[in-house]
Design a protein around this motif. Structure first.
Motif, short mmCIF file in Angstrom:
data_model
loop_
_atom_site.label_atom_id
_atom_site.label_comp_id
_atom_site.label_asym_id
_atom_site.label_seq_id
_atom_site.Cartn_x
_atom_site.Cartn_y
_atom_site.Cartn_z
N GLY A 217 0.89 -1.05 0.16
CA GLY A 217 0.23 0.40 -0.17
C GLY A 217 1.53 1.42 0.02
O GLY A 217 1.64 0.80 0.03
N PRO A 218 0.35 2.62 0.25
CA PRO A 218 -1.18 2.49 0.30
C PRO A 218 -2.18 2.32 -1.52
O PRO A 218 -3.63 2.26 -1.16
CB PRO A 218 -1.37 3.28 0.23
N LEU A 219 -1.43 2.20 -2.99
CA LEU A 219 -1.77 1.90 -4.01
C LEU A 219 -2.10 0.38 -4.59
O LEU A 219 -2.52 0.11 -5.21
CB LEU A 219 -1.84 3.15 -4.88
N ARG A 220 -0.56 0.35 -4.32
CA ARG A 220 -0.66 -1.70 -4.56
C ARG A 220 -0.55 -2.01 -4.05
O ARG A 220 0.96 -2.30 -2.73
CB ARG A 220 0.50 -0.92 -5.49
N PHE A 221 -0.26 -3.51 -3.42
CA PHE A 221 -0.24 -4.59 -2.96
C PHE A 221 1.11 -5.56 -4.08
O PHE A 221 0.39 -5.64 -4.73
CB PHE A 221 -1.11 -5.25 -2.15
N THR A 222 1.91 -6.25 -3.56
CA THR A 222 2.71 -6.56 -4.28
C THR A 222 3.28 -8.07 -3.27
O THR A 222 3.80 -7.52 -2.34
CB THR A 222 3.38 -6.06 -4.91
N VAL A 223 3.05 -9.38 -4.10
CA VAL A 223 3.72 -10.31 -3.42
C VAL A 223 4.44 -11.53 -3.87
O VAL A 223 3.69 -11.34 -4.86
CB VAL A 223 2.57 -11.05 -2.47
N LYS A 224 5.05 -12.09 -3.24
CA LYS A 224 5.87 -13.02 -4.13
C LYS A 224 5.96 -14.52 -3.41
O LYS A 224 5.98 -14.53 -2.57
CB LYS A 224 7.52 -12.84 -4.68
N LEU A 225 5.12 -15.57 -4.70
CA LEU A 225 4.76 -16.70 -3.55
C LEU A 225 5.95 -17.35 -4.25
O LEU A 225 6.06 -17.95 -5.56
CB LEU A 225 3.97 -17.76 -3.77
N GLU A 226 6.80 -18.12 -3.82
CA GLU A 226 7.09 -19.20 -4.26
C GLU A 226 6.77 -20.68 -3.42
O GLU A 226 6.90 -20.51 -2.22
CB GLU A 226 8.41 -19.76 -3.69
N PHE A 227 7.07 -22.60 -4.80
CA PHE A 227 6.04 -23.29 -4.17
C PHE A 227 6.98 -24.31 -4.26
O PHE A 227 8.31 -24.03 -4.51
CB PHE A 227 4.49 -23.29 -5.01
N ASN A 228 6.56 -26.00 -3.44
CA ASN A 228 6.97 -26.26 -3.34
C ASN A 228 7.55 -26.90 -4.91
O ASN A 228 6.89 -26.88 -5.86
CB ASN A 228 6.89 -27.42 -2.90
N PRO A 229 8.48 -27.66 -5.19
CA PRO A 229 8.93 -28.34 -6.33
C PRO A 229 7.36 -29.61 -6.92
O PRO A 229 7.06 -30.01 -6.03
CB PRO A 229 10.07 -29.25 -5.93
N LEU A 230 7.14 -29.30 -7.98
CA LEU A 230 5.85 -29.91 -9.09
C LEU A 230 7.29 -31.11 -9.94
O LEU A 230 8.90 -31.20 -9.84
CB LEU A 230 5.51 -29.43 -10.20
N THR A 231 6.84 -32.41 -9.72
CA THR A 231 7.15 -32.77 -10.68
C THR A 231 6.17 -32.68 -11.86
O THR A 231 4.87 -33.01 -12.34
CB THR A 231 6.33 -34.95 -10.54
N VAL A 232 6.68 -32.38 -13.22
CA VAL A 232 6.89 -32.27 -14.99
C VAL A 232 7.34 -33.34 -15.40
O VAL A 232 9.00 -32.98 -15.22
CB VAL A 232 6.49 -31.00 -14.80
N LYS A 233 6.64 -34.71 -16.72
CA LYS A 233 7.75 -34.57 -17.48
C LYS A 233 9.11 -35.81 -16.87
O LYS A 233 9.83 -36.23 -17.48
CB LYS A 233 8.36 -33.54 -18.38
#
Length: 409
Positions: free
Chosen positions: A239-255
């Motif tokens: 704020g006061p005009l913008r909210f920004t959050v960075k989220l990181e996730f647990n590893p995925l299994t792809v291919k």
């Protein structure tokens, strides 16, 4: 000698004034639709250099009438402020050194460790949450985004909603009342529940093991790779005009690779119904389809417009009479396909009895950012019907594909 000295002083004063001349920002609208309260960005470094600001100097932003405009300096050193520009027109703003007036908070959020690590955020129109590691540790599958509905206020409501919902003393009193007066116990619990609208907002949206209100996910061999709850977070703007959050996730299994890590940067500006979200994956070695999904809870009205870059759905909400929620997503780049995918009876059981998803599919290239927008409106607030929502989404998609441009004098 005295005249020479005075001339020197005058010259210095004129030079100082020249170095602190206001900076004019012209905002241009290329579309034939009016644009109101849309955030524009100017580099703080450029402002400082042009105005020759001292390290401790402050600035003000003024419109063409000289009225002060609220602004925010973001984590990446940009000055953002809301611009209003008529169709196919320009608007002029001035940035100069000065002491700004206090700015009312319109966009904010935080993690709620007291509620299973929810990451929740809001602006003056809408509220959202992403489920956290504590919820995942309990085994609950909450893949998608949840919604907090707002009405009758432009002020933040999440702190109040969570405080009442998690009121331990009230819940202890309700537990005692159940022994002697179950009706009174029920009324007390209803009075603190954020699943009931007490006049300014509520949570009546069902997520479960689905993509909820707009999560994007990779597609591997035709199947959605559902991301679990976020692992780590960093609030970048609050704020006061913008909210920004960075989220990181647990590893995925792809291919067959179990080391694919997803990162999301979610931004919500004041005055907008939609979040901007940039999704990226590290470790991915090849291009894959990526789909933005909105869960279907019934056969409500769906609109998919791949050519113009948006999709919408009318959600029935949970509860006896909570109105309709209009959910939608808009896309910066062209999408390959937008369609309804229905579940079989067995699949419904696996996904909390959801009917299926609307999916908008694009291609994700390794190392890139997949950028899109998602959010909602409520028929008890400012979006009264599906026609108004579809018009909002169609215009929004045009705006993100044809952004306001600025020139600096």
């Amino acid at each position: 000698m005295k005249k020479i000295f005075l001339s020197y002083i005058t010259a210095c004063m004129l030079l100082a004034c020249t170095n602190n001349q206001p900076m004019t920002v012209t905002v241009s609208n290329p579309l034939d639709i009016d644009r109101s309260g849309e955030m524009v960005e100017v580099s703080m470094d450029e402002i400082s250099n042009r105005l020759k600001l001292a390290d401790t100097a402050q600035i003000v932003v003024l419109d063409a009438e000289g009225t002060e405009i609220p602004y925010q300096i973001t984590y990446d050193d940009k000055v953002i402020f809301p611009a209003t520009v008529a169709a196919k027109a320009t608007a002029t703003y001035t940035i100069q050194e000065g002491i700004p007036q206090p700015v009312e908070v319109k966009a904010c959020g935080r993690q709620y460790p007291e509620r299973l690590d929810d990451m929740a955020w809001e602006n003056d129109l809408v509220g959202f949450r992403a489920y956290g590691p504590a919820l995942q540790a309990g085994g609950e599958r909450g893949f998608g985004y949840d919604l907090f509905l707002k009405r009758n206020t432009s002020e933040p409501i999440l702190e109040d909603l969570y405080a009442k919902e998690l009121d331990k003393e009230a819940r202890a009193r309700a537990a005692e009342l159940r022994k002697t007066d179950p009706q009174a116990a029920s009324e007390l619990l209803q009075s603190i529940s954020y699943h009931i609208d007490h006049g300014y907002g509520m949570d009546c949206y069902a997520v479960g093991p689905t993509l909820g209100a707009g999560v994007a996910a990779l597609i591997d061999n035709g199947e959605i790779v559902y991301p679990w709850c976020y692992k780590d977070f960093e609030v970048l703007d609050n704020g006061p005009l913008r909210f920004t959050v960075k989220l990181e996730f647990n590893p995925l299994t792809v291919k067959g690779d179990s080391n694919i890590v997803e990162t999301r940067v979610i931004t919500l500006d004041a005055g907008s119904h939609l979040n901007r979200t940039a999704v990226s994956y590290t470790g991915l070695q090849e291009s894959l389809p990526i789909a933005t999904g909105i869960v279907l809870h019934d056969d409500g009205a769906v609109k998919t417009d791949a050519a113009n870059g948006y999709m919408t759905y009318v959600d029935p909400t949970t509860g006896p009479d909570n109105g309709k929620v209009f959910v939608g997503a808009a896309f910066l780049a062209d999408i390959k396909e937008a369609k309804i995918v229905k579940y079989s009876n067995d699949e419904k059981k696996q996904h909390g009895n959801a009917e299926g998803h609307i999916l908008a599919t694009s291609d994700y290239e390794p190392g890139a950012n997949y950028v899109y927008y998602w959010g909602f409106g409520w028929d008890r607030a400012d979006i009264k019907d599906i026609n108004a929502w579809n018009n909002y989404m169609a215009n929004f998609a045009q705006k993100v594909r044809n952004p306001l441009t600025i020139s600096i004098n």
